[in-house]
Design an enzyme around this catalytic site. Structure first.
Site, PDB file in Angstrom:
ATOM      1  N   SER A  75       0.791  -1.238   0.000  1.00  0.00           N
ATOM      2  CA  SER A  75       0.000   0.000   0.000  1.00  0.00           C
ATOM      3  C   SER A  75       0.824   1.289   0.000  1.00  0.00           C
ATOM      4  O   SER A  75       0.261   2.363  -0.192  1.00  0.00           O
ATOM      5  CB  SER A  75      -0.936   0.027   1.202  1.00  0.00           C
TER       6      SER A  75
ATOM      7  N   LYS B 287       0.249   3.269  -3.004  1.00  0.00           N
ATOM      8  CA  LYS B 287      -0.960   4.085  -3.216  1.00  0.00           C
ATOM      9  C   LYS B 287      -0.626   5.575  -3.275  1.00  0.00           C
ATOM     10  O   LYS B 287      -1.282   6.348  -3.970  1.00  0.00           O
ATOM     11  CB  LYS B 287      -1.979   3.819  -2.096  1.00  0.00           C
TER      12      LYS B 287
ATOM     13  N   TYR C 190      -3.915  -2.625 -10.248  1.00  0.00           N
ATOM     14  CA  TYR C 190      -3.784  -2.402  -8.797  1.00  0.00           C
ATOM     15  C   TYR C 190      -2.880  -3.464  -8.150  1.00  0.00           C
ATOM     16  O   TYR C 190      -2.003  -3.148  -7.347  1.00  0.00           O
ATOM     17  CB  TYR C 190      -5.179  -2.379  -8.162  1.00  0.00           C
TER      18      TYR C 190
ATOM     19  N   TYR D 238      -4.773   4.047   8.059  1.00  0.00           N
ATOM     20  CA  TYR D 238      -6.135   3.516   8.227  1.00  0.00           C
ATOM     21  C   TYR D 238      -6.696   3.885   9.602  1.00  0.00           C
ATOM     22  O   TYR D 238      -6.647   5.052   9.973  1.00  0.00           O
ATOM     23  CB  TYR D 238      -6.148   1.996   7.975  1.00  0.00           C
TER      24      TYR D 238
HETATM   25  N1  GLN Z   1      -2.384  -5.244  -1.904  1.00  0.00           N
HETATM   26  C1  GLN Z   1      -2.893  -5.142  -0.575  1.00  0.00           C
HETATM   27  C2  GLN Z   1      -4.426  -5.251  -0.589  1.00  0.00           C
HETATM   28  O1  GLN Z   1      -5.018  -4.691  -1.446  1.00  0.00           O
HETATM   29  C3  GLN Z   1      -2.455  -3.824   0.019  1.00  0.00           C
HETATM   30  C4  GLN Z   1      -2.958  -3.640   1.435  1.00  0.00           C
HETATM   31  C5  GLN Z   1      -1.988  -2.878   2.302  1.00  0.00           C
HETATM   32  O2  GLN Z   1      -0.789  -2.835   2.093  1.00  0.00           O
HETATM   33  N2  GLN Z   1      -2.525  -2.343   3.393  1.00  0.00           N
HETATM   34  O3  GLN Z   1      -5.031  -5.889   0.227  1.00  0.00           O
END
Ligand code: GLN
Length: 304
Positions: A64, A67, A189, A240
């Site tokens: 993530s 992102k 993604y 989060y």
């Molecule tokens: N590829 C992971 C997912 O989509 C990324 C989640 C993360 O790193 N928090 O679940």
């Protein structure tokens, strides 16, 4: 000026002897085999001075953390129109939370939870000629390093087990918030999440957000205002339902990934990456969170 190397060495010594190193993510089968004892930190100051400790030159799955890079690329392509398709509010929920998305009519709370990142992937798919290659080139250019790669086995592993992400993407599609086919958006993604980097590569890549949008080669990749906005989103949404805790303990904009990496930065001063694959209950690196708390407390360097 603090003795940065001594501080990193001391954090490494203290944390690697901790009995509870968290739990390695296993919902992506390919990540389940990573050894939870890895620990690395890399710091890069604005003047280019670098400090490292432990496994800072070992590749790991950035997950993530990607992102933020996808958001940066989307912002450079379409600017403020992103905010017609998602919000900038903390979700207070886990990264792959689903029900809020339905209640809020397919408008993700922010671009750093999965639903928001999947909409960003859709935007990139609509605007890049060769989406995966162009995105990788964007990242390679930020670091001045063309060795950075996708890990195709990790992308495949997530594709065959990513039921929650399929549910999120289908819900977004049902609300008209995905323009491209679900399969194509998720393929992009999963690949963006599978990118591998070392701690030292990540600190280089993220330099532009600590440098008003200008990358290592001093070329503008975002405007100063866009860099400010992305740092604000990292501070409020980067962890989060633990974003408040990270701001409280560490006091820096940052982003975590389930591969155990965390990037954090102090604008105009430094970027720092930690990697320790064991996660806490909120899906953030257990030792990485502690390491950064100790770093900003000992150096007295934070945005507050
Ligand atoms: N590829 C992971 C997912 O989509 C990324 C989640 C993360 O790193 N928090 O679940």
């Amino acid at each position: 000026m603090p003795d940065f190397q001594a501080i990193l060495d001391q954090i490494h010594k203290t944390l690697t002897t901790m009995p509870d190193k968290g739990t390695v993510a296993s919902y992506i089968p390919e990540l389940a085999d990573v050894n939870a004892n890895h620990f690395g930190m890399h710091l890069r100051l604005h003047d280019g001075t670098e400090y490292g400790v432990g496994d800072y030159n070992q590749l790991f799955s950035i997950q993530s953390v990607s992102k933020v890079l996808a958001l940066s690329k989307a912002m450079s392509l379409v600017g403020e129109s992103i905010w017609e398709r998602m919000d900038v509010e903390p979700s207070g929920n886990p990264f792959n939370h689903l029900s809020l998305l339905e209640i809020e009519n397919g408008i993700p709370r922010n671009p750093l939870i999965n639903s928001g990142a999947i909409v960003i992937a859709d935007i990139l798919l609509s605007h890049l000629k060769n989406p995966k290659d162009d995105f990788l080139d964007f990242i390679r250019d930020l670091a001045g390093d063309d060795t950075i790669q996708f890990n195709k086995s990790v992308a495949h592993s997530e594709k065959i087990t990513g039921f929650k992400n399929y549910a999120i993407a289908n819900l977004l599609k049902s609300f008209g918030n995905l323009k491209n086919p679900v399969e194509d958006v998720l393929d992009f993604y999963f690949h963006q999440c599978s990118i591998e980097m070392t701690c030292s590569q990540l600190t280089k890549v993220f330099f532009f957000l600590a440098n008003k949008g200008n990358c290592l080669m001093n070329k503008a990749r975002l405007t100063k205002t866009q860099a400010k906005r992305i740092n604000a989103i990292m501070l409020t949404c980067g962890f989060y339902d633990e974003a408040g805790e990270f701001a409280f303990e560490v006091g820096l904009p940052g982003k975590s990934g389930v591969g155990g990496g965390i990037i954090a930065l102090l604008p105009d001063h430094f970027a720092i990456t930690t990697w320790s694959p064991g996660l806490n209950k909120k899906g953030n690196s257990q030792l990485g969170m502690l390491a950064l708390e100790q770093f900003t407390t000992q150096t007295k360097l934070s945005i507050f």
